[in-house]
Design a protein around this motif. Sequence first.
Motif, short mmCIF file in Angstrom:
data_model
loop_
_atom_site.label_atom_id
_atom_site.label_comp_id
_atom_site.label_asym_id
_atom_site.label_seq_id
_atom_site.Cartn_x
_atom_site.Cartn_y
_atom_site.Cartn_z
N MET A 108 89.15 62.49 55.54
CA MET A 108 89.12 61.37 56.50
C MET A 108 88.03 60.38 56.15
SD MET A 108 89.64 63.33 60.13
CE MET A 108 91.01 64.44 60.41
N ASP A 109 88.23 59.14 56.59
CA ASP A 109 87.25 58.07 56.43
C ASP A 109 87.15 57.28 57.72
OD1 ASP A 109 86.08 58.02 53.74
OD2 ASP A 109 88.14 57.76 53.02
N GLY A 110 86.14 56.41 57.78
CA GLY A 110 86.03 55.44 58.85
C GLY A 110 85.94 56.03 60.25
N THR A 111 86.60 55.35 61.22
CA THR A 111 86.50 55.75 62.63
C THR A 111 87.12 57.13 62.86
OG1 THR A 111 88.55 54.53 63.08
CG2 THR A 111 86.48 53.38 63.48
N ARG A 112 88.16 57.45 62.09
CA ARG A 112 88.79 58.76 62.28
C ARG A 112 87.83 59.87 61.87
NH1 ARG A 112 94.03 61.57 59.49
NH2 ARG A 112 94.31 63.15 61.09
N LEU A 123 78.72 67.14 44.18
CA LEU A 123 79.32 66.79 45.47
C LEU A 123 80.64 66.06 45.21
CD1 LEU A 123 76.19 65.53 47.45
CD2 LEU A 123 77.13 67.84 47.30
N LEU A 124 81.57 66.18 46.13
CA LEU A 124 82.86 65.52 45.96
C LEU A 124 82.66 64.00 45.90
CD1 LEU A 124 84.97 67.76 48.35
CD2 LEU A 124 85.11 67.69 45.86
N PRO A 125 83.51 63.30 45.14
CA PRO A 125 83.27 61.89 44.81
C PRO A 125 83.31 60.92 46.00
CG PRO A 125 84.91 62.86 43.33
CD PRO A 125 84.70 63.83 44.46
N ARG A 126 82.48 59.89 45.89
CA ARG A 126 82.54 58.72 46.76
C ARG A 126 83.03 57.56 45.89
NH1 ARG A 126 78.59 62.08 48.89
NH2 ARG A 126 77.79 61.65 50.98
N ILE A 127 84.21 57.03 46.18
CA ILE A 127 84.81 55.98 45.35
C ILE A 127 84.43 54.61 45.90
CG2 ILE A 127 86.97 55.02 44.46
CD1 ILE A 127 88.23 57.79 44.76
N THR A 128 83.83 53.78 45.05
CA THR A 128 83.40 52.45 45.49
C THR A 128 84.60 51.56 45.79
OG1 THR A 128 83.28 51.73 43.18
CG2 THR A 128 81.25 52.56 44.15
N ASP A 131 85.61 54.95 49.51
CA ASP A 131 86.80 55.75 49.84
C ASP A 131 86.43 57.20 49.56
OD1 ASP A 131 88.77 54.05 50.78
OD2 ASP A 131 89.38 53.45 48.76
N ILE A 132 85.94 57.89 50.58
CA ILE A 132 85.47 59.26 50.36
C ILE A 132 86.64 60.23 50.51
CG2 ILE A 132 83.84 61.03 51.09
CD1 ILE A 132 82.01 58.77 52.07
N GLY A 133 87.50 59.99 51.50
CA GLY A 133 88.66 60.85 51.68
C GLY A 133 89.53 60.89 50.44
N ARG A 134 89.76 59.71 49.83
CA ARG A 134 90.56 59.64 48.60
C ARG A 134 89.88 60.38 47.46
NH1 ARG A 134 91.46 55.47 44.59
NH2 ARG A 134 90.09 54.02 45.70
N GLY A 135 88.54 60.34 47.44
CA GLY A 135 87.80 61.04 46.40
C GLY A 135 87.87 62.55 46.55
N ASN A 136 88.23 63.02 47.74
CA ASN A 136 88.26 64.46 48.01
C ASN A 136 89.67 65.06 47.91
OD1 ASN A 136 85.55 64.24 48.49
ND2 ASN A 136 85.68 64.48 50.71
N GLN A 137 90.61 64.30 47.36
CA GLN A 137 92.00 64.76 47.34
C GLN A 137 92.20 66.08 46.61
OE1 GLN A 137 95.02 63.89 48.65
NE2 GLN A 137 93.88 62.52 50.01
N MET A 190 84.87 53.12 40.98
CA MET A 190 84.05 54.14 40.33
C MET A 190 83.80 55.28 41.32
SD MET A 190 83.57 52.76 37.36
CE MET A 190 82.17 53.40 36.49
N ALA A 191 83.95 56.51 40.85
CA ALA A 191 83.79 57.69 41.71
C ALA A 191 82.41 58.30 41.47
CB ALA A 191 84.89 58.70 41.43
N LEU A 192 81.50 58.14 42.42
CA LEU A 192 80.12 58.60 42.26
C LEU A 192 79.99 60.05 42.73
CD1 LEU A 192 78.28 55.43 43.65
CD2 LEU A 192 79.25 55.83 41.38
N MET A 193 79.47 60.90 41.84
CA MET A 193 79.34 62.34 42.15
C MET A 193 77.88 62.77 41.99
SD MET A 193 82.69 64.17 40.46
CE MET A 193 82.01 64.12 38.81
#
Length: 463
Positions: A91-95, A327-332, A71-77, A347-350
């Motif tokens: 945004m994430d996925g197809t969007r 870098l902004l988080p990537r949430i698993t 969930d990258i978009g959520r990690g960038n809130q 977990m939010a990987l930065m």
Amino acid sequence: MAKLVPIPVNRPSWWQMVQWISDPLSFQQKWAKKCGDIFLINLWRYNDNLVVVGSPQLIQEIFNKDATQFDIGRGNQIVAPLVGQNSLFLMDGTRHKRERKLLMPSFHGERLQTYAQQICEITKEVASQWQKDKPFIARTVMQDITLEVIIQVVFGLREGERYQKIKPLLAAMLNMIDSPLPSSFLFLRFLQKDLGAWSPWGKLKHRQLQIRKLLEAEIEDRRTHNFIGTDILSLMMAVRDENGEPMSDLELKDELMTLLFAGHETTATILAWAFYKIHQLPEVRDKIVQELDSLGEKPNPMEIAKLPYLNAVCQETLRMYPVIPVLLPRITKTPMDIGDYHFEAGMALMPSIYLVHYREDLYPQPQEFKPERFLDRQYSPSEFIPFGGGSRRCLGYALALLEMKLVLGTILSSYQLALVDNKPVKIQRRGLTLAPVGGVPLVMKSKRQPKSPSSQKTASLIP
């Protein structure tokens, strides 16, 4: 063999938050020494599952993972209050794929050549206002240049009421988060209360609304008059996806706000750092000037952009002074293994730009400014990460690099500058970014005329 888990920082969460806001680089450096390449931090009232990653190997694995696993978009809130919910950041996925594909052509290929001359002209116009022996603040001047580039190259505005209104509004909005204490509003959501025009958050949101209304009026005006220019906004309005659908007005406004913040504030800061190091180290300045003079009096902007030493100076500045610390988080989304480590869902990987760029095994004597390291070695996409990586690499990185080279080249070929004093410049938080304290005071000593290539060659033959 059992998998490892990140070692947590054993300090209260409120203490970690204070340190993260006030001095994120020292915070990372201290705990990387204690915990190694990867450690868990808990930022009070923000996130208790943030994993700082300083290993290029682990970062490469993160970049190579399918983006749908995060969930990258959520990690960038954290950027949402500044850019809006329809930004590519969120945004994430197809969007995300659709939006990125629509925006990509505006920032690459022949389009860059179209923007290059504008960048040089804007730089010359701003620099022409300098007075001999009168100090100025490098970061302020660079912000004037980069904001003008955004307004002209991205928005296509050069005059008129909207042009006059948007510049002071944006500057005022950014100046509200120009030091660590006001920057805390971005990290502590409970402070984000609009209590009217007198409250800090209310004032920021009011200015943001005014900017968005100006952008909305510009978009509507272009639709009404069927105006298509060569600027990025025109390209964004004209582009269509596979189904023939354009970007919505909300998407256009939020992407324009994203470009305002990501493409102007950051570039101004890194240019200020570049001027600081170039004038702190005379040998660096001399090499750049000699390289610029080799092009003659009126070089093509794209020739400047190809100069190898100038490019190395830009890269070394980006290495040594990361504008953002991580870098902004990537949430698993689900439990996953990366390298020897196991991460639970949530977990939010930065990936840490700072920790990677200051690794002794990659960059010997990392505290030293050595552009030559980028002439001697090609770094991998996980060893040099000023613009991120993987599917989330900064879309405008090529334009940002071009702007850096052209601003530096245009000014250094025409002006002899100097630092006002030789005191070391410290780093402080400015919103989400890190900037030089005091903005780097410079002074223009004289104008200069580039030497012709022939006279340079003749001079080099004289013993």
